[in-house]
Design an enzyme around this catalytic site. Structure first.
Site, PDB file in Angstrom:
ATOM      1  N   ILE A 140      17.540 -10.803 -37.136  1.00  0.00           N
ATOM      2  CA  ILE A 140      18.397 -11.071 -35.977  1.00  0.00           C
ATOM      3  C   ILE A 140      17.467 -11.704 -34.948  1.00  0.00           C
ATOM      4  O   ILE A 140      16.364 -11.206 -34.709  1.00  0.00           O
ATOM      5  CB  ILE A 140      19.058  -9.770 -35.445  1.00  0.00           C
ATOM      6  N   SER A 141      17.889 -12.835 -34.358  1.00  0.00           N
ATOM      7  CA  SER A 141      17.014 -13.571 -33.445  1.00  0.00           C
ATOM      8  C   SER A 141      16.737 -12.768 -32.180  1.00  0.00           C
ATOM      9  O   SER A 141      17.534 -11.917 -31.772  1.00  0.00           O
ATOM     10  CB  SER A 141      17.648 -14.901 -33.064  1.00  0.00           C
ATOM     11  N   GLN A 142      15.607 -13.089 -31.565  1.00  0.00           N
ATOM     12  CA  GLN A 142      15.218 -12.506 -30.269  1.00  0.00           C
ATOM     13  C   GLN A 142      16.337 -12.799 -29.246  1.00  0.00           C
ATOM     14  O   GLN A 142      16.913 -13.893 -29.255  1.00  0.00           O
ATOM     15  CB  GLN A 142      13.917 -13.228 -29.899  1.00  0.00           C
TER      16      GLN A 142
END
Ligand code: SAH
Length: 229
Positions: free
Chosen positions: A75-77
């Site tokens: 999951i992206s930052q």
């Protein structure tokens, strides 16, 4: 945790769990780094990011970093999710195509801002889990497809907005074909461990490109992505 009169127990989850973590995330990771779109900030403040990761990672869900979501994906930052969403310039009258549903977190953010989100994921497990998370959050304006998003949305249609949340070697041709005149596409492009976050705008059939910043994403696989091994 807290108690209401009448002896009803309000669990942390129902009572805006992680609300202060979310508010801190918005202030220190987003506002202080220049995210300005009030609708993006509001969506990031409201969507419970922890629900998109394994319960064992809940306490780290609002940290300034990507997290594993299984199957070697992340999951992206939060900042990258906010930045990409801001770059799309969404509004309630527009549909968006998202390639790389992953955890479904960015899908939930997009769904708060767009009319409909069309999202594609290559991996069945992630697609199933994301669909469940969004159902539990009662987000209804999302259509899910399992398949190779590098080849575009399976039905013949175009989109005003497209976002790719995995690194592609170059703009996938079918996605440019599905981008409307005047439309915007946001994607990380590059063949190395670091990529360039790019925005493309279609004007008179040509793509006007701008480089936004360096970034690091998992790879887009499939016909117009990287070969799988
Ligand atoms: N926005 C997501 C990011 C997930 S990582 C989130 O915040 O959770 C990127 C995702 O792209 C992975 O789930 C990966 O399986 C998916 N992906 C990679 N190549 C793909 C392709 N060709 N079509 C659809 N999804 C793809």
């Amino acid at each position: 945790m807290g108690f209401l009169g009448g002896g009803i127990l309000i669990t942390g989850e129902r009572n805006g769990a992680f609300l202060s973590s979310r508010q801190e995330m918005v202030k220190f990771q987003l506002v202080d780094r220049g995210i300005r779109d009030p609708h993006v900030l509001e969506a990031m403040a409201k969507v419970p990011r922890h629900r998109s990761v394994d319960a064992a990672l809940w306490t780290r869900a609002y940290a300034d970093r990507p997290l594993p979501i299984g199957a070697g994906q992340t999951i992206s930052q939060p900042y990258i999710v906010a930045l990409m969403t801001q770059l799309l310039r969404l509004d309630a009258g527009r549909d968006v195509l998202e390639i790389g549903t992953g955890s479904g977190y960015q899908t939930a953010i997009l769904a708060r801002l767009a009319r409909m989100v069309y999202t594609m994921e290559a991996l069945q497990d992630l697609a199933d889990r994301a669909q469940e998370v969004l159902q539990n959050l009662e987000i209804g304006n999302v259509e899910f497809r399992l398949g190779d998003g590098s080849c575009g949305w399976p039905e013949r249609r175009t989109f005003e907005r497209i976002v790719v949340t995995a690194a592609a070697p170059d703009w996938p041709g079918p996605l440019l074909d599905q981008l409307d005149e005047g439309g915007r596409i946001v994607a990380p492009l590059g063949r190395g461990p670091m990529q360039s976050l790019m925005v493309g705008e279609k004007r008179r059939g040509k793509l006007i490109e701008s480089h936004i910043c360096a970034c690091r994403f998992v790879k887009l696989v499939g016909q117009y992505g990287f070969p799988e091994h």
